[in-house]
Design an enzyme around this catalytic site. Structure first.
Site, PDB file in Angstrom:
ATOM      1  N   GLY A 148       0.728  -5.090   0.812  1.00 54.54           N
ATOM      2  CA  GLY A 148      -0.469  -5.134  -0.042  1.00 54.54           C
ATOM      3  C   GLY A 148      -0.166  -5.743  -1.403  1.00 54.54           C
ATOM      4  O   GLY A 148      -1.062  -6.295  -2.050  1.00 54.54           O
TER       5      GLY A 148
ATOM      6  N   GLU B 161       4.167  -5.423   7.292  1.00 54.57           N
ATOM      7  CA  GLU B 161       3.308  -4.414   7.925  1.00 54.57           C
ATOM      8  C   GLU B 161       3.551  -4.204   9.417  1.00 54.57           C
ATOM      9  O   GLU B 161       3.449  -3.079   9.911  1.00 54.57           O
ATOM     10  CB  GLU B 161       1.830  -4.770   7.721  1.00 54.57           C
TER      11      GLU B 161
ATOM     12  N   ALA C  55       0.859  -1.178   0.000  1.00 58.82           N
ATOM     13  CA  ALA C  55       0.000   0.000   0.000  1.00 58.82           C
ATOM     14  C   ALA C  55       0.898   1.231   0.000  1.00 58.82           C
ATOM     15  O   ALA C  55       2.080   1.149   0.342  1.00 58.82           O
ATOM     16  CB  ALA C  55      -0.885  -0.026   1.243  1.00 58.82           C
TER      17      ALA C  55
ATOM     18  N   GLU D 198      -0.574  -9.309  -0.929  1.00 62.19           N
ATOM     19  CA  GLU D 198      -2.011  -9.584  -0.775  1.00 62.19           C
ATOM     20  C   GLU D 198      -2.725  -9.521  -2.124  1.00 62.19           C
ATOM     21  O   GLU D 198      -3.636 -10.299  -2.398  1.00 62.19           O
ATOM     22  CB  GLU D 198      -2.617  -8.585   0.220  1.00 62.19           C
TER      23      GLU D 198
HETATM   24  N1  CO8 Z   1       4.569   3.276  -0.476  1.00 62.01           N
HETATM   25  C1  CO8 Z   1       4.960   4.466  -0.984  1.00 62.01           C
HETATM   26  N2  CO8 Z   1       6.161   4.663  -1.586  1.00 62.01           N
HETATM   27  C2  CO8 Z   1       6.974   3.594  -1.676  1.00 62.01           C
HETATM   28  C3  CO8 Z   1       6.627   2.334  -1.174  1.00 62.01           C
HETATM   29  C4  CO8 Z   1       5.353   2.190  -0.558  1.00 62.01           C
HETATM   30  N3  CO8 Z   1       4.912   1.013  -0.082  1.00 62.01           N
HETATM   31  N4  CO8 Z   1       7.660   1.490  -1.399  1.00 62.01           N
HETATM   32  C5  CO8 Z   1       8.612   2.192  -2.035  1.00 62.01           C
HETATM   33  N5  CO8 Z   1       8.208   3.473  -2.210  1.00 62.01           N
HETATM   34  C6  CO8 Z   1       8.949   4.569  -2.844  1.00 62.01           C
HETATM   35  C7  CO8 Z   1      10.107   5.036  -1.970  1.00 62.01           C
HETATM   36  O1  CO8 Z   1       9.646   5.949  -1.002  1.00 62.01           O
HETATM   37  C8  CO8 Z   1      11.011   5.655  -3.003  1.00 62.01           C
HETATM   38  O2  CO8 Z   1      10.506   6.934  -3.352  1.00 62.01           O
HETATM   39  P1  CO8 Z   1      11.528   8.176  -3.544  1.00 62.01           P
HETATM   40  O3  CO8 Z   1      12.397   7.768  -4.711  1.00 62.01           O
HETATM   41  O4  CO8 Z   1      10.611   9.317  -3.866  1.00 62.01           O
HETATM   42  O5  CO8 Z   1      12.282   8.312  -2.280  1.00 62.01           O
HETATM   43  C9  CO8 Z   1      10.822   4.761  -4.234  1.00 62.01           C
HETATM   44  O6  CO8 Z   1       9.577   4.084  -4.015  1.00 62.01           O
HETATM   45  C10 CO8 Z   1      11.929   3.747  -4.372  1.00 62.01           C
HETATM   46  O7  CO8 Z   1      11.999   3.004  -3.151  1.00 62.01           O
HETATM   47  P2  CO8 Z   1      13.381   2.730  -2.369  1.00 62.01           P
HETATM   48  O8  CO8 Z   1      14.340   3.848  -2.604  1.00 62.01           O
HETATM   49  O9  CO8 Z   1      13.044   2.396  -0.964  1.00 62.01           O
HETATM   50  O10 CO8 Z   1      13.886   1.443  -3.175  1.00 62.01           O
HETATM   51  P3  CO8 Z   1      14.840   0.307  -2.627  1.00 62.01           P
HETATM   52  O11 CO8 Z   1      15.183  -0.520  -3.821  1.00 62.01           O
HETATM   53  O12 CO8 Z   1      15.956   0.853  -1.820  1.00 62.01           O
HETATM   54  O13 CO8 Z   1      13.954  -0.572  -1.617  1.00 62.01           O
HETATM   55  C11 CO8 Z   1      11.959  -1.756  -0.930  1.00 62.01           C
HETATM   56  C12 CO8 Z   1      12.860  -1.317  -2.098  1.00 62.01           C
HETATM   57  C13 CO8 Z   1      12.699  -2.763  -0.050  1.00 62.01           C
HETATM   58  C14 CO8 Z   1      10.739  -2.438  -1.550  1.00 62.01           C
HETATM   59  C15 CO8 Z   1      11.542  -0.551  -0.073  1.00 62.01           C
HETATM   60  O14 CO8 Z   1      11.071   0.486  -0.925  1.00 62.01           O
HETATM   61  C16 CO8 Z   1      10.476  -0.821   0.941  1.00 62.01           C
HETATM   62  O15 CO8 Z   1      10.760  -1.398   1.981  1.00 62.01           O
HETATM   63  N6  CO8 Z   1       9.236  -0.390   0.671  1.00 62.01           N
HETATM   64  C17 CO8 Z   1       8.116  -0.531   1.600  1.00 62.01           C
HETATM   65  C18 CO8 Z   1       7.628  -1.977   1.716  1.00 62.01           C
HETATM   66  C19 CO8 Z   1       6.530  -2.078   2.738  1.00 62.01           C
HETATM   67  O16 CO8 Z   1       6.704  -1.863   3.917  1.00 62.01           O
HETATM   68  N7  CO8 Z   1       5.308  -2.430   2.279  1.00 62.01           N
HETATM   69  C20 CO8 Z   1       4.121  -2.551   3.125  1.00 62.01           C
HETATM   70  C21 CO8 Z   1       3.282  -1.308   3.040  1.00 62.01           C
HETATM   71  S1  CO8 Z   1       1.869  -1.316   4.137  1.00 62.01           S
HETATM   72  C22 CO8 Z   1       0.715  -2.283   3.354  1.00 62.01           C
HETATM   73  O17 CO8 Z   1       0.950  -2.762   2.274  1.00 62.01           O
HETATM   74  C23 CO8 Z   1      -0.579  -2.485   4.056  1.00 62.01           C
HETATM   75  C24 CO8 Z   1      -1.613  -3.188   3.185  1.00 62.01           C
HETATM   76  C25 CO8 Z   1      -2.915  -3.420   3.908  1.00 62.01           C
HETATM   77  C26 CO8 Z   1      -3.799  -2.202   4.006  1.00 62.01           C
HETATM   78  C27 CO8 Z   1      -4.504  -1.812   2.704  1.00 62.01           C
HETATM   79  C28 CO8 Z   1      -5.318  -0.547   2.953  1.00 62.01           C
HETATM   80  C29 CO8 Z   1      -5.737   0.217   1.719  1.00 62.01           C
END
Ligand code: CO8
Length: 255
Positions: free
Chosen positions: A106, A129, A63, A109
């Site tokens: 997500g 999460e 998400a 999921e």
């Molecule tokens: N949301 C928003 N932006 C994101 C997300 C995300 N989930 N993941 C990555 N991005 C963005 C980063 O902020 C970054 O943006 P910017 O360049 O502007 O700084 C860009 O994408 C590139 O990301 P990274 O620089 O972090 O890339 P890396 O290769 O270093 O890392 C990862 C990749 C490991 C995937 C890392 O980005 C990460 O850990 N992302 C988050 C993963 C996460 O925690 N996901 C769970 C989210 S919560 C959820 O899914 C809940 C679902 C259930 C509820 C549904 C309700 C509607």
């Protein structure tokens, strides 16, 4: 720019998440577009299988965390954002997830909401999460547990452990693992195979398998028998059985 791209290719449709700058984070807008795209394709009888993918780098990183950070619990509740995911699980048309790269939160999921997952060697699955102070709330605690069993689901969800494609295959989360560069082509190939089968039978079979997770064995077997009788009554069944005896390819009409 559209957050979802669609390509029709005969009886299959390929839907790709298209938000590369945010690793396909599933924002509210993206989910709206995705659900309405999938529902449109689902209404189209010519579409016999849908592939849902991201890019080679990422299926979806979950998400949109920035958006969630700005959303109150009551907004989430009133906007019924999570309920929208039910529409994906409720599609009639078989849905194949083509997963390459990150498939987290997500994103995982969403892949599990599909009927089967074709993963590339590079795929990484996880439910991170709890590290954000929330829980997998779009089906993760239920679907992952059903797919891989309680011990591994607890490990992934509580510790944040990520699964490689091979681990996900061994655990029963994914159906096939393919070479990294073939992540989309192989999923399309599987979708074409599905699309060649009798469309009425395919839908009834999908419905019957899904029922295995909703009901008792006796009720599931009874429902399966009724689905078989319904399939038997279709023109497709007549065509499929006759084509075999006449040693030719069936020409299914979905009737
Ligand atoms: N949301 C928003 N932006 C994101 C997300 C995300 N989930 N993941 C990555 N991005 C963005 C980063 O902020 C970054 O943006 P910017 O360049 O502007 O700084 C860009 O994408 C590139 O990301 P990274 O620089 O972090 O890339 P890396 O290769 O270093 O890392 C990862 C990749 C490991 C995937 C890392 O980005 C990460 O850990 N992302 C988050 C993963 C996460 O925690 N996901 C769970 C989210 S919560 C959820 O899914 C809940 C679902 C259930 C509820 C549904 C309700 C509607």
């Amino acid at each position: 720019m559209s957050l979802v791209s669609v390509e029709r290719n005969g009886a299959i449709a390929v839907v790709l998440l298209n938000r590369p700058d945010a690793l396909n984070a599933l924002s509210d807008k993206l989910m709206d577009e995705l659900v309405s795209t999938l529902e449109d394709l689902d209404r189209d009888e010519e579409v016999r299988c849908i592939v849902l993918g991201g890019s080679e780098r990422v299926f979806a990183a979950g998400a949109d965390i920035g958006e969630l950070a700005q959303t109150s619990a009551i907004e989430l509740y009133y906007q019924r954002r999570v309920e929208r995911w039910d529409a994906i699980r409720g599609l009639w048309t078989p849905l194949v997830a083509a997963v390459s790269g990150y498939c987290l939160g997500g994103g995982c999921e969403l892949a599990m909401a599909c009927d089967l997952i074709v993963a590339s060697e590079s795929a990484v699955f996880g439910q991170p999460e709890t590290g954000l102070g929330i829980i997998p709330g779009a089906g993760g605690t239920q679907l992952l547990t059903r797919a891989v069993g309680k011990p591994l689901a607890m490990d992934v969800i509580l510790s944040g452990r990520r699964l490689s494609a091979r681990e996900a295959l061994a655990a029963g989360l994914v159906a096939r693992v393919v070479a990294r560069e073939a992540w989309l082509e192989e999923a399309k190939r599987v979708a074409r195979e599905i699309a060649e089968k009798g469309p009425v039978a395919t839908r009834l079979a999908k419905e019957s398998v899904d029922r295995a997770f909703e009901t008792t064995l006796a009720a599931g077997l009874e429902a399966e028998r009724r689905a078989l009788y319904l399939a038997f009554a279709s023109e497709d069944a007549k065509e499929g059985l006759t084509a075999f005896t006449e040693k030719r390819k069936p020409d299914f009409k979905g009737r």
